[in-house]
Motif scaffolding. Structure first.
Motif, PDB file in Angstrom:
ATOM      1  N   GLY A 170       0.933  -1.265   0.104  1.00  0.00           N
ATOM      2  CA  GLY A 170      -0.049  -0.211   0.108  1.00  0.00           C
ATOM      3  C   GLY A 170       0.783   1.252   0.063  1.00  0.00           C
ATOM      4  O   GLY A 170       0.541   2.341   0.476  1.00  0.00           O
ATOM      5  N   ALA A 171       1.963   1.253  -0.427  1.00  0.00           N
ATOM      6  CA  ALA A 171       3.004   2.394  -0.493  1.00  0.00           C
ATOM      7  C   ALA A 171       2.963   2.653  -1.802  1.00  0.00           C
ATOM      8  O   ALA A 171       2.614   2.343  -2.912  1.00  0.00           O
ATOM      9  N   ASN A 172       3.781   3.857  -2.227  1.00  0.00           N
ATOM     10  CA  ASN A 172       4.079   4.357  -3.603  1.00  0.00           C
ATOM     11  C   ASN A 172       5.259   3.111  -4.164  1.00  0.00           C
ATOM     12  O   ASN A 172       6.191   3.330  -3.884  1.00  0.00           O
ATOM     13  N   PRO A 173       4.831   2.888  -5.247  1.00  0.00           N
ATOM     14  CA  PRO A 173       5.658   1.649  -6.040  1.00  0.00           C
ATOM     15  C   PRO A 173       6.844   2.382  -6.486  1.00  0.00           C
ATOM     16  O   PRO A 173       7.820   1.672  -6.437  1.00  0.00           O
ATOM     17  N   TYR A 174       6.798   3.603  -6.813  1.00  0.00           N
ATOM     18  CA  TYR A 174       8.046   4.311  -7.509  1.00  0.00           C
ATOM     19  C   TYR A 174       9.105   4.433  -6.231  1.00  0.00           C
ATOM     20  O   TYR A 174      10.363   4.215  -6.546  1.00  0.00           O
ATOM     21  N   ILE A 219      15.437 -10.999   0.056  1.00  0.00           N
ATOM     22  CA  ILE A 219      14.836 -10.364   1.423  1.00  0.00           C
ATOM     23  C   ILE A 219      15.416  -8.958   1.890  1.00  0.00           C
ATOM     24  O   ILE A 219      14.828  -8.282   2.507  1.00  0.00           O
ATOM     25  N   PRO A 220      16.514  -8.549   1.452  1.00  0.00           N
ATOM     26  CA  PRO A 220      17.074  -7.053   1.737  1.00  0.00           C
ATOM     27  C   PRO A 220      15.830  -5.848   1.467  1.00  0.00           C
ATOM     28  O   PRO A 220      15.267  -5.167   1.897  1.00  0.00           O
ATOM     29  N   VAL A 221      15.479  -6.221   0.253  1.00  0.00           N
ATOM     30  CA  VAL A 221      14.239  -5.299  -0.476  1.00  0.00           C
ATOM     31  C   VAL A 221      13.110  -5.327  -0.045  1.00  0.00           C
ATOM     32  O   VAL A 221      12.403  -4.366   0.239  1.00  0.00           O
ATOM     33  N   LEU A 222      12.552  -6.496   0.287  1.00  0.00           N
ATOM     34  CA  LEU A 222      11.329  -6.915   0.832  1.00  0.00           C
ATOM     35  C   LEU A 222      11.368  -6.122   2.427  1.00  0.00           C
ATOM     36  O   LEU A 222      10.160  -5.608   2.666  1.00  0.00           O
ATOM     37  N   LEU A 223      12.301  -6.478   3.110  1.00  0.00           N
ATOM     38  CA  LEU A 223      12.238  -5.938   4.323  1.00  0.00           C
ATOM     39  C   LEU A 223      12.293  -4.382   4.368  1.00  0.00           C
ATOM     40  O   LEU A 223      11.597  -3.794   5.081  1.00  0.00           O
ATOM     41  N   SER A 224      13.120  -3.937   3.635  1.00  0.00           N
ATOM     42  CA  SER A 224      13.379  -2.468   3.530  1.00  0.00           C
ATOM     43  C   SER A 224      12.149  -1.721   2.940  1.00  0.00           C
ATOM     44  O   SER A 224      11.620  -0.738   3.407  1.00  0.00           O
ATOM     45  N   VAL A 225      11.318  -2.290   1.834  1.00  0.00           N
ATOM     46  CA  VAL A 225      10.290  -1.637   1.529  1.00  0.00           C
ATOM     47  C   VAL A 225       8.932  -1.816   2.401  1.00  0.00           C
ATOM     48  O   VAL A 225       8.066  -1.066   2.445  1.00  0.00           O
ATOM     49  N   TYR A 226       9.111  -2.787   3.235  1.00  0.00           N
ATOM     50  CA  TYR A 226       7.903  -2.929   4.269  1.00  0.00           C
ATOM     51  C   TYR A 226       8.154  -1.904   5.255  1.00  0.00           C
ATOM     52  O   TYR A 226       7.321  -1.268   5.675  1.00  0.00           O
ATOM     53  N   MET A 228       9.727   1.079   4.660  1.00  0.00           N
ATOM     54  CA  MET A 228       9.358   2.099   3.776  1.00  0.00           C
ATOM     55  C   MET A 228       7.851   2.263   3.841  1.00  0.00           C
ATOM     56  O   MET A 228       7.435   3.663   4.224  1.00  0.00           O
ATOM     57  N   SER A 229       7.090   1.400   3.459  1.00  0.00           N
ATOM     58  CA  SER A 229       5.556   1.557   3.492  1.00  0.00           C
ATOM     59  C   SER A 229       4.986   2.018   4.990  1.00  0.00           C
ATOM     60  O   SER A 229       4.402   2.826   4.878  1.00  0.00           O
ATOM     61  N   SER A 230       5.576   1.455   5.953  1.00  0.00           N
ATOM     62  CA  SER A 230       5.248   2.030   7.503  1.00  0.00           C
ATOM     63  C   SER A 230       5.499   3.386   7.658  1.00  0.00           C
ATOM     64  O   SER A 230       4.573   4.095   8.229  1.00  0.00           O
ATOM     65  N   ILE A 231       6.661   4.013   7.062  1.00  0.00           N
ATOM     66  CA  ILE A 231       7.060   5.259   7.425  1.00  0.00           C
ATOM     67  C   ILE A 231       6.078   6.271   6.713  1.00  0.00           C
ATOM     68  O   ILE A 231       5.692   7.190   7.041  1.00  0.00           O
ATOM     69  N   GLU A 232       5.754   5.626   5.403  1.00  0.00           N
ATOM     70  CA  GLU A 232       5.232   6.547   4.202  1.00  0.00           C
ATOM     71  C   GLU A 232       3.638   6.630   5.136  1.00  0.00           C
ATOM     72  O   GLU A 232       2.950   7.978   5.143  1.00  0.00           O
ATOM     73  N   ILE A 248       6.870  14.040   2.464  1.00  0.00           N
ATOM     74  CA  ILE A 248       6.811  12.630   2.496  1.00  0.00           C
ATOM     75  C   ILE A 248       7.917  11.829   1.778  1.00  0.00           C
ATOM     76  O   ILE A 248       8.534  11.032   2.104  1.00  0.00           O
ATOM     77  N   PRO A 249       8.156  12.117   0.336  1.00  0.00           N
ATOM     78  CA  PRO A 249       9.061  11.314  -0.324  1.00  0.00           C
ATOM     79  C   PRO A 249      10.444  11.441   0.172  1.00  0.00           C
ATOM     80  O   PRO A 249      11.348  10.786   0.254  1.00  0.00           O
ATOM     81  N   PHE A 250      10.676  12.683   0.404  1.00  0.00           N
ATOM     82  CA  PHE A 250      12.122  13.244   0.929  1.00  0.00           C
ATOM     83  C   PHE A 250      12.449  12.568   2.395  1.00  0.00           C
ATOM     84  O   PHE A 250      13.472  11.752   2.369  1.00  0.00           O
ATOM     85  N   VAL A 251      11.319  12.544   3.334  1.00  0.00           N
ATOM     86  CA  VAL A 251      11.919  11.777   4.502  1.00  0.00           C
ATOM     87  C   VAL A 251      11.672  10.293   4.425  1.00  0.00           C
ATOM     88  O   VAL A 251      12.562   9.357   4.898  1.00  0.00           O
ATOM     89  N   THR A 252      10.810   9.780   3.803  1.00  0.00           N
ATOM     90  CA  THR A 252      10.876   8.407   3.522  1.00  0.00           C
ATOM     91  C   THR A 252      12.001   7.804   2.730  1.00  0.00           C
ATOM     92  O   THR A 252      12.498   6.936   3.174  1.00  0.00           O
ATOM     93  N   VAL A 253      12.454   8.355   1.688  1.00  0.00           N
ATOM     94  CA  VAL A 253      13.775   7.749   1.195  1.00  0.00           C
ATOM     95  C   VAL A 253      14.910   7.859   2.009  1.00  0.00           C
ATOM     96  O   VAL A 253      15.744   7.054   2.012  1.00  0.00           O
TER      97      VAL A 253
END
Length: 457
Positions: A170-174, A219-226, A228-232, A248-253
């Motif tokens: 449920g996060a920004n896919p880009y 695994i690294p990207v799956l955990l990282s994006v999870y 990321m989605s929580s932060i966003e 939001i994009p600035f802080v999230t990344v």
């Protein structure tokens, strides 16, 4: 019947558009999320042309049409049916336990990128064939181009997964793709090039961060994006709408990027290596017994939909420098091939004209790596062919494990899998074909011996 006519008939037998919440499809199946399951006339749906079977999974009613056909009927269904809104939609996920929900999430992340993996695997296979039979030298320009084509999907795998995972979370896919790009940035050393060199690091805020990339890892990207989605999602709740595009994009990344390189990456490498070590231990010391069990039970995992979650493990094996091959996929292939052998035996034994019409094309589809049509459309209807397929899958799995058959990719089984078997040597291919024959023939014979009970279809 034309596809439009089939769609009209199907819509009336599923309770009409007012009973449909959502429609989706995969490679072979049309999937309906409906308000009332009791309004579905399953018996009459299974009599429709092209329908190879039906079942419920994840709270969805799923109809098997086969590859190619399902896309056309799905398009017609979208033209005829506007899913009716309801006051409080019950998501299929709410009906699952936590483990099943986790496995489905992994499946939904990986399934969209499988075509890219299949394409890369087939090109790798073409390179292997050209080299194995001396049809081309490795240093000619065309071969170099093919090598680029075959390796690109694996190199940017974290980017593809980042995009797909962000959509599921449920996060920004880009932004998810950006996190994948951070993990595969050219300034980070590709682990395959590390060799005996010392691992480069950089000091950030007094902490030593390893400058190592995560190409081909999962695994690294799956955990990282999870993360990321929580932060966003958190930022969306507290940041004013007028500032959300900037903040939001600035802080999230920023936050996720540091977390990915400082924490998620190193931890994930440890987890992936631990998984590979455990499987390697079982593979080395249990050998044929493990192949027997995995090959025999794999079809049960397909019934539950949990088999897609194995992509994570297979990708970890390929990315682990200690292994670098996929020794699980040949076992899964034996189980799929066995379903085809059992389906052919069901064709011989059954007196049901409708089943005979389905059995041959569905069995051939299983030999091409897609087992669900014959599994759900034929073998499960009589149950005994499904048991016969389990026997064939177990014997074929035991053989390919005993002789250490391996693949250099994932996503392909059956006959197409030859393309990712051959690059690892002619002997590897010969043993795979022997296992193929063992699985198919033993499933065929076992099903003939078990027989069918037509009255208990």
């Amino acid at each position: 019947m034309e596809h439009k006519e089939i769609a009209k008939e199907l819509l009336s037998r599923i309770g009409g558009s007012e009973n449909v919440i959502d429609i989706s499809h995969c490679t072979t199946r049309l999937r309906f999320n409906v308000k009332d399951d009791t309004k579905i006339d399953i018996a009459s749906i299974e009599e429709l042309e092209h329908v190879q079977g039906t079942f419920f999974r994840y709270g969805l009613f799923q109809i098997i049409f086969g590859a190619g056909t399902v896309n056309k009927i799905y398009k017609e269904m979208l033209q005829l049916c506007e899913p009716a809104p309801i006051e409080k939609e019950i998501e299929p996920q709410s009906r699952m336990n936590h483990f099943t929900r986790f496995a489905k999430t992994l499946s939904d992340i990986f399934v969209p990128i499988i075509p890219a993996m299949v394409a890369s695997g087939l090109i790798k296979g073409l390179i292997g064939v050209l080299k194995e039979f001396g049809l081309s030298a490795a240093d000619v320009p065309a071969m170099k181009m093919l090598d680029i084509f075959s390796s690109s999907a694996f190199i940017i795998l974290p980017v593809l997964l980042g995009f797909s995972a962000a959509k599921q979370f449920g996060a920004n896919p880009y932004l998810g793709a950006v996190i994948g790009g951070i993990l595969t940035h050219p300034d980070l050393l590709d682990p395959s090039l590390l060799g005996s060199k010392a691992l480069p690091t950089v000091n950030v805020f007094g902490l030593e961060v390893p400058l190592i990339g995560y190409q081909e890892t999962v695994i690294p990207v799956l955990l990282s994006v999870y993360i990321m989605s929580s932060i966003e999602k958190l930022l969306k709740k507290i940041v004013p709408c007028s500032l959300d595009l900037l903040v939001i994009p600035f802080v999230t990344v920023m936050v996720t990027g540091f977390a990915a390189l400082f924490i998620m990456g190193p931890v994930s490498l440890f987890i992936g290596h631990l998984m590979s070590e455990c499987l390697g231990f079982v593979y080395q010391y249990a050998g044929p017994v493990a192949g027997l069990l995995f090959g025999g039970l794999y079809s049960l995992l397909v019934l539950s939909g949990l088999h897609h979650s194995f992509y994570v493990i297979e990708a970890s094996l390929l990315a682990d420098p200690e292994y670098g091959v996929n020794f699980l996929l040949p076992i899964w292939s034996m189980a799929n091939v066995a379903q085809g052998g059992a389906g052919l035996a069901a064709f011989v034994k059954t007196k049901n004209a409708d089943i005979k019409k389905i059995a041959i094309p569905a069995s051939l589809t299983a030999f091409l790596g897609i087992a669900e049509p014959v599994m759900f459309g034929v073998n499960l209807k009589y149950l005994r062919p499904f048991i016969g397929a389990a026997i064939g899958g177990a014997l074929g799995g035991a053989y390919v494990t005993f002789v250490h058959v391996a693949a250099n990719s994932y996503g392909l089984t059956g006959i197409p899998m030859i393309s990712i078997i051959l690059p690892l040597g002619t002997a590897n291919l010969v043993h795979y074909l022997i296992g193929f024959a063992i699985a198919a023939v033993s499933a065929f014979v076992a099903t003939l011996c078990l027989g069918l009970k037509e009255e208990k279809e």
